[in-house]
Write a protein that holds these residues in place. Structure first.
Motif, PDB file in Angstrom:
ATOM      1  N   GLY A   5       7.103   5.712   6.622  1.00 28.98           N
ATOM      2  CA  GLY A   5       6.330   5.112   5.535  1.00 28.98           C
ATOM      3  C   GLY A   5       4.909   4.917   6.052  1.00 28.98           C
ATOM      4  N   PRO A   6       4.101   4.115   5.343  1.00 32.03           N
ATOM      5  CA  PRO A   6       2.710   3.907   5.789  1.00 32.03           C
ATOM      6  C   PRO A   6       2.617   3.357   7.217  1.00 32.03           C
ATOM      7  N   ALA A   7       3.557   2.488   7.623  1.00 33.14           N
ATOM      8  CA  ALA A   7       3.474   1.910   8.976  1.00 33.14           C
ATOM      9  C   ALA A   7       3.787   2.965  10.032  1.00 33.14           C
ATOM     10  N   GLY A   8       4.913   3.660   9.898  1.00 36.29           N
ATOM     11  CA  GLY A   8       5.314   4.649  10.900  1.00 36.29           C
ATOM     12  C   GLY A   8       4.341   5.808  10.983  1.00 36.29           C
ATOM     13  N   LEU A  25      10.744   9.700  13.197  1.00 32.05           N
ATOM     14  CA  LEU A  25      12.059   9.999  12.610  1.00 32.05           C
ATOM     15  C   LEU A  25      12.198   9.273  11.281  1.00 32.05           C
ATOM     16  N   ASP A  26      12.614   9.961  10.258  1.00 29.78           N
ATOM     17  CA  ASP A  26      12.903   9.289   8.980  1.00 29.78           C
ATOM     18  C   ASP A  26      14.171   9.891   8.404  1.00 29.78           C
ATOM     19  N   ARG A  27      14.992   9.026   7.811  1.00 31.04           N
ATOM     20  CA  ARG A  27      16.256   9.532   7.228  1.00 31.04           C
ATOM     21  C   ARG A  27      15.976  10.394   6.004  1.00 31.04           C
ATOM     22  N   ALA A  28      14.800  10.213   5.372  1.00 30.47           N
ATOM     23  CA  ALA A  28      14.444  11.004   4.178  1.00 30.47           C
ATOM     24  C   ALA A  28      13.378  12.025   4.542  1.00 30.47           C
ATOM     25  N   PRO A  31       8.355  14.958   0.094  1.00 27.91           N
ATOM     26  CA  PRO A  31       8.089  13.723  -0.646  1.00 27.91           C
ATOM     27  C   PRO A  31       9.390  13.032  -1.070  1.00 27.91           C
ATOM     28  N   ARG A  32       9.441  11.689  -0.901  1.00 25.00           N
ATOM     29  CA  ARG A  32      10.619  10.917  -1.302  1.00 25.00           C
ATOM     30  C   ARG A  32      10.171   9.697  -2.116  1.00 25.00           C
ATOM     31  N   TYR A  33      11.031   9.263  -3.029  1.00 18.80           N
ATOM     32  CA  TYR A  33      10.687   8.109  -3.865  1.00 18.80           C
ATOM     33  C   TYR A  33      10.782   6.831  -3.046  1.00 18.80           C
ATOM     34  N   CYS A  36       8.015   0.795  -5.205  1.00 19.43           N
ATOM     35  CA  CYS A  36       6.735   0.169  -4.852  1.00 19.43           C
ATOM     36  C   CYS A  36       5.787   0.302  -6.032  1.00 19.43           C
ATOM     37  N   GLY A  37       4.969  -0.737  -6.260  1.00 20.45           N
ATOM     38  CA  GLY A  37       3.979  -0.667  -7.324  1.00 20.45           C
ATOM     39  C   GLY A  37       2.923   0.393  -7.053  1.00 20.45           C
ATOM     40  N   GLY A  38       2.697   0.678  -5.767  1.00 19.51           N
ATOM     41  CA  GLY A  38       1.692   1.692  -5.426  1.00 19.51           C
ATOM     42  C   GLY A  38       0.269   1.236  -5.711  1.00 19.51           C
ATOM     43  N   GLY A  39       0.064  -0.083  -5.766  1.00 18.61           N
ATOM     44  CA  GLY A  39      -1.289  -0.606  -5.974  1.00 18.61           C
ATOM     45  C   GLY A  39      -1.990  -0.764  -4.632  1.00 18.61           C
ATOM     46  N   LEU A  40      -3.065  -0.018  -4.423  1.00 20.70           N
ATOM     47  CA  LEU A  40      -3.815  -0.126  -3.165  1.00 20.70           C
ATOM     48  C   LEU A  40      -4.978  -1.088  -3.357  1.00 20.70           C
ATOM     49  N   ARG A  86       1.021   7.162  -6.469  1.00 23.33           N
ATOM     50  CA  ARG A  86       2.474   7.389  -6.506  1.00 23.33           C
ATOM     51  C   ARG A  86       2.890   7.473  -5.051  1.00 23.33           C
ATOM     52  N   ARG A  87       3.831   6.620  -4.671  1.00 21.76           N
ATOM     53  CA  ARG A  87       4.148   6.535  -3.250  1.00 21.76           C
ATOM     54  C   ARG A  87       4.632   7.860  -2.669  1.00 21.76           C
ATOM     55  N   GLU A  88       5.345   8.660  -3.464  1.00 16.49           N
ATOM     56  CA  GLU A  88       5.829   9.920  -2.894  1.00 16.49           C
ATOM     57  C   GLU A  88       4.649  10.813  -2.492  1.00 16.49           C
ATOM     58  N   ARG A 109      18.516  10.044  10.614  1.00 14.83           N
ATOM     59  CA  ARG A 109      18.757   8.602  10.450  1.00 14.83           C
ATOM     60  C   ARG A 109      19.067   7.985  11.809  1.00 14.83           C
ATOM     61  N   VAL A 110      18.357   6.912  12.120  1.00 18.14           N
ATOM     62  CA  VAL A 110      18.601   6.213  13.384  1.00 18.14           C
ATOM     63  C   VAL A 110      19.678   5.161  13.133  1.00 18.14           C
ATOM     64  N   ARG A 111      20.724   5.202  13.959  1.00 22.36           N
ATOM     65  CA  ARG A 111      21.857   4.290  13.777  1.00 22.36           C
ATOM     66  C   ARG A 111      21.719   3.052  14.662  1.00 22.36           C
ATOM     67  N   GLY A 257       4.735  -3.151  10.046  1.00 27.28           N
ATOM     68  CA  GLY A 257       4.930  -3.082   8.596  1.00 27.28           C
ATOM     69  C   GLY A 257       6.071  -3.985   8.135  1.00 27.28           C
ATOM     70  N   ASP A 258       6.797  -3.524   7.117  1.00 30.06           N
ATOM     71  CA  ASP A 258       7.901  -4.315   6.564  1.00 30.06           C
ATOM     72  C   ASP A 258       8.960  -4.648   7.616  1.00 30.06           C
ATOM     73  N   ALA A 259       9.166  -3.770   8.582  1.00 29.00           N
ATOM     74  CA  ALA A 259      10.184  -4.035   9.610  1.00 29.00           C
ATOM     75  C   ALA A 259       9.854  -5.303  10.384  1.00 29.00           C
ATOM     76  N   GLU A 269       1.791  -7.958  -1.323  1.00 26.06           N
ATOM     77  CA  GLU A 269       1.074  -6.707  -1.020  1.00 26.06           C
ATOM     78  C   GLU A 269       1.417  -6.331   0.408  1.00 26.06           C
ATOM     79  N   GLY A 270       1.933  -5.120   0.626  1.00 30.90           N
ATOM     80  CA  GLY A 270       2.392  -4.788   1.971  1.00 30.90           C
ATOM     81  C   GLY A 270       1.816  -3.512   2.548  1.00 30.90           C
ATOM     82  N   ILE A 271       1.178  -2.700   1.692  1.00 26.98           N
ATOM     83  CA  ILE A 271       0.718  -1.400   2.196  1.00 26.98           C
ATOM     84  C   ILE A 271      -0.410  -1.592   3.211  1.00 26.98           C
ATOM     85  N   SER A 272      -1.335  -2.520   2.933  1.00 29.62           N
ATOM     86  CA  SER A 272      -2.440  -2.705   3.898  1.00 29.62           C
ATOM     87  C   SER A 272      -1.896  -3.235   5.222  1.00 29.62           C
TER      88      SER A 272
HETATM   89  C1  LIG Z   1       9.088  -3.726  -6.016  1.00 26.45           C
HETATM   90  C2  LIG Z   1       8.010  -3.650  -4.958  1.00 26.45           C
HETATM   91  C3  LIG Z   1       6.692  -3.406  -5.332  1.00 26.45           C
HETATM   92  C4  LIG Z   1       5.696  -3.327  -4.356  1.00 26.45           C
HETATM   93  N1  LIG Z   1       4.416  -3.069  -4.767  1.00 26.45           N
HETATM   94  C5  LIG Z   1       3.428  -2.999  -3.849  1.00 26.45           C
HETATM   95  C6  LIG Z   1       2.090  -2.683  -4.253  1.00 26.45           C
HETATM   96  O1  LIG Z   1       1.798  -2.428  -5.424  1.00 26.45           O
HETATM   97  N2  LIG Z   1       1.129  -2.661  -3.288  1.00 26.45           N
HETATM   98  C7  LIG Z   1       1.419  -2.916  -1.974  1.00 26.45           C
HETATM   99  O2  LIG Z   1       0.493  -2.914  -1.148  1.00 26.45           O
HETATM  100  N3  LIG Z   1       2.675  -3.190  -1.583  1.00 26.45           N
HETATM  101  C8  LIG Z   1       3.694  -3.216  -2.469  1.00 26.45           C
HETATM  102  N4  LIG Z   1       4.973  -3.450  -2.060  1.00 26.45           N
HETATM  103  C9  LIG Z   1       5.249  -3.551  -0.617  1.00 26.45           C
HETATM  104  C10 LIG Z   1       5.240  -2.153   0.024  1.00 26.45           C
HETATM  105  O3  LIG Z   1       6.092  -1.278  -0.700  1.00 26.45           O
HETATM  106  C11 LIG Z   1       5.719  -2.220   1.477  1.00 26.45           C
HETATM  107  O4  LIG Z   1       5.108  -3.311   2.115  1.00 26.45           O
HETATM  108  C12 LIG Z   1       5.390  -0.940   2.239  1.00 26.45           C
HETATM  109  O5  LIG Z   1       6.100   0.152   1.704  1.00 26.45           O
HETATM  110  C13 LIG Z   1       5.766  -1.100   3.720  1.00 26.45           C
HETATM  111  O6  LIG Z   1       5.596   0.128   4.388  1.00 26.45           O
HETATM  112  P1  LIG Z   1       6.474   0.435   5.683  1.00 26.45           P
HETATM  113  O7  LIG Z   1       5.974   1.727   6.219  1.00 26.45           O
HETATM  114  O8  LIG Z   1       6.527  -0.735   6.573  1.00 26.45           O
HETATM  115  O9  LIG Z   1       7.972   0.613   5.148  1.00 26.45           O
HETATM  116  P2  LIG Z   1       8.554   1.628   4.064  1.00 26.45           P
HETATM  117  O10 LIG Z   1       7.517   2.120   3.170  1.00 26.45           O
HETATM  118  O11 LIG Z   1       9.743   0.932   3.490  1.00 26.45           O
HETATM  119  O12 LIG Z   1       9.059   2.864   4.922  1.00 26.45           O
HETATM  120  C14 LIG Z   1      10.199   2.767   5.749  1.00 26.45           C
HETATM  121  C15 LIG Z   1      10.720   4.163   6.043  1.00 26.45           C
HETATM  122  O13 LIG Z   1      11.788   4.039   6.991  1.00 26.45           O
HETATM  123  C16 LIG Z   1      12.812   4.939   6.654  1.00 26.45           C
HETATM  124  N5  LIG Z   1      14.055   4.437   7.235  1.00 26.45           N
HETATM  125  C17 LIG Z   1      14.716   3.298   6.912  1.00 26.45           C
HETATM  126  N6  LIG Z   1      15.808   3.160   7.689  1.00 26.45           N
HETATM  127  C18 LIG Z   1      15.819   4.222   8.525  1.00 26.45           C
HETATM  128  C19 LIG Z   1      16.700   4.653   9.561  1.00 26.45           C
HETATM  129  N7  LIG Z   1      17.777   3.933   9.900  1.00 26.45           N
HETATM  130  N8  LIG Z   1      16.430   5.797  10.211  1.00 26.45           N
HETATM  131  C20 LIG Z   1      15.327   6.538   9.892  1.00 26.45           C
HETATM  132  N9  LIG Z   1      14.464   6.180   8.905  1.00 26.45           N
HETATM  133  C21 LIG Z   1      14.710   5.037   8.245  1.00 26.45           C
HETATM  134  C22 LIG Z   1      12.802   4.969   5.125  1.00 26.45           C
HETATM  135  O14 LIG Z   1      13.374   6.162   4.634  1.00 26.45           O
HETATM  136  C23 LIG Z   1      11.298   4.857   4.828  1.00 26.45           C
HETATM  137  O15 LIG Z   1      10.693   6.125   4.682  1.00 26.45           O
HETATM  138  C24 LIG Z   1       6.004  -3.518  -2.993  1.00 26.45           C
HETATM  139  C25 LIG Z   1       7.326  -3.750  -2.619  1.00 26.45           C
HETATM  140  C26 LIG Z   1       8.318  -3.808  -3.582  1.00 26.45           C
HETATM  141  C27 LIG Z   1       9.738  -4.053  -3.164  1.00 26.45           C
END
Ligand SMILES: Cc1cc2nc3c(=O)[nH]c(=O)nc-3n(C[C@H](O)[C@H](O)[C@H](O)COP(=O)(O)OP(=O)(O)OC[C@H]3O[C@@H](n4cnc5c(N)ncnc54)[C@H](O)[C@@H]3O)c2cc1C
Length: 361
Positions: A5-8, A25-28, A31-33, A36-40, A86-88, A109-111, A257-259, A269-272
């Motif tokens: 995702g954006p963090a990795g 490494l990503d399990r997907a 482009p994958r869905y 997320c609102g996708g608001g930057l 669009r996040r994808e 996929r990492v187990r 990131g989210d992790a 807001e989590g993308i930044s």
């Molecule tokens: C409903 C909703 C709306 C949101 N709207 C916004 C918004 O408008 N603007 C904004 O800034 N933030 C928004 N956010 C927050 C934002 O989506 C996240 O903060 C952001 O996606 C975090 O990015 P990330 O890279 O940390 O994680 P993610 O984007 O979740 O990416 C994690 C990746 O890890 C992969 N993965 C997971 N487990 C494994 C595994 N075991 N092995 C290998 N790969 C794995 C997944 O496939 C995925 O590709 C929203 C969140 C939600 C739930």
């Protein structure tokens, strides 16, 4: 890195550019869905724009705010408030940039994660073991790396979201305009974000109120006149904010990131946060100094999250006051400046006027 995702991908880009051998490494497969609102906000746009041409679907110049469907308030700006992606598409663009910088991106996929003083091993779903000097966990809010590091979260919310097909008349009506509704469940809100033919509509509320959250979504859609639109996607996802003293690292494994539970607590807001923490993680591991990541995150994102927690607490108690504040010039200026990335909530709350107003709430 675990997670593309954006963090990795920010981490992969930064590490590879610094000359480190980098595997993402990503399990997907992109482009994958992604739910997320996708608001930057401007901060996200600047961070991503420094390395890619951001595929912006629409720029928002008008914001409509309501309070539980009522008390409509409209604000317009000359400069875009948010940029919608669009996040994808967005994530696939970041993925290409990381690969161009030299990172290897692989679908797996990492187990589990194992480590000893010399290195880290990612155990894949098929049993293969991949070993490196450091591992950055960026696998989202419910991943294996957060468990390995022992991330602790305070605010956990459920976001429900739909991608709606907008017929041409609705597409024009929503062009450049978003809707935010301060919701009836404490701390909740709903949104409609336009993306050129698609409307992303969702609500977010504290986990544990699932039935009420679903009912809020249905009511919100009906009030916005979107209840009958074709649903292209219908999904839900948890968001988690780290406790202020939650670990960001365990030995050679760091989380981003989210992790790591790095998320703006009020707006979610989590993308930044993902883009910035990922880049910091990539720079730290490329320099062979994982510990420096912790201090870098605390100094920047830690202060922003502390301000966001204060805002969230006040908003949860007094949504009406927040709605009323947006109707005032200073309230609107502050919110718009945050959205454009011109300031942070931490900077704003260092100003006496905003800090006093919040204390009064
Ligand atoms: C409903 C909703 C709306 C949101 N709207 C916004 C918004 O408008 N603007 C904004 O800034 N933030 C928004 N956010 C927050 C934002 O989506 C996240 O903060 C952001 O996606 C975090 O990015 P990330 O890279 O940390 O994680 P993610 O984007 O979740 O990416 C994690 C990746 O890890 C992969 N993965 C997971 N487990 C494994 C595994 N075991 N092995 C290998 N790969 C794995 C997944 O496939 C995925 O590709 C929203 C969140 C939600 C739930």
């Amino acid at each position: 890195m675990v997670g593309a995702g954006p963090a990795g991908l920010s981490c992969g880009y930064a590490a590879a550019r610094s000359g480190a051998r980098t595997l993402v490494l990503d399990r997907a497969t992109h482009p994958r869905y992604k739910t997320c609102g996708g608001g930057l906000i401007g901060t996200s746009l600047a961070a991503a724009g420094a390395r890619v041409a951001v595929p912006v679907a629409e720029r928002v110049h008008e914001a409509v705010f309501t309070l539980a469907g009522r008390r409509r308030l409209v604000r317009r700006t000359a400069e875009p408030l948010l940029s919608m992606v669009r996040r994808e598409e967005f994530d696939a663009t970041l993925c290409n940039a990381a690969a161009d910088a030299g990172a290897v991106v692989r679908t797996a996929r990492v187990r589990a994660v194992e480590q000893d003083p010399d290195g880290v091993t990612a155990v894949l779903a098929d049993g293969e073991r991949v070993t490196g000097r450091f591992l950055v966990g960026a696998d989202g809010s419910a991943g294996v790396t957060a468990r390995h590091v022992g991330v602790r979260c305070t605010d956990v919310d459920l976001g429900l979201e739909l991608e709606l097909a907008a017929p041409p008349a609705l597409r024009d009506a929503w062009r450049g305009r978003l809707l935010i509704d301060w919701g009836p469940i404490p701390g909740s809100y709903g949104w409609v974000f336009p993306k050129d033919g698609v409307l992303t509509a969702g609500v977010i509320a504290e986990r544990g109120t699932g039935d009420q959250t679903r009912a809020y979504l249905d009511r919100f859609l009906a009030q916005a006149g979107l209840g009958a639109l074709e649903r292209i996607q219908d999904s839900g996802h948890l968001t988690r904010c780290r406790a202020a003293d939650s670990p960001l690292r365990r030995g050679r494994v760091i989380v981003a990131g989210d992790a790591a539970g790095l998320l703006e607590p009020w707006t979610r807001e989590g993308i930044s946060y993902a883009l910035r923490s990922g880049a910091l993680a990539g720079e730290a591991v490329a320099a062979g100094d994982a510990a420096r990541y912790e201090s870098a995150v605390e100094e920047t994102l830690g202060a922003e999250m502390a301000a966001g927690r204060r805002l969230r607490a006040a908003f949860t108690r007094r949504p009406l006051a927040f709605h009323a504040a947006l109707a005032t010039p200073p309230g609107w200026r502050a919110f718009a400046a945050f959205c454009r990335g011109e300031t942070t909530f931490a900077t704003l709350l260092r100003r006496r006027a905003y800090s006093t107003a919040l204390r009064l709430l």
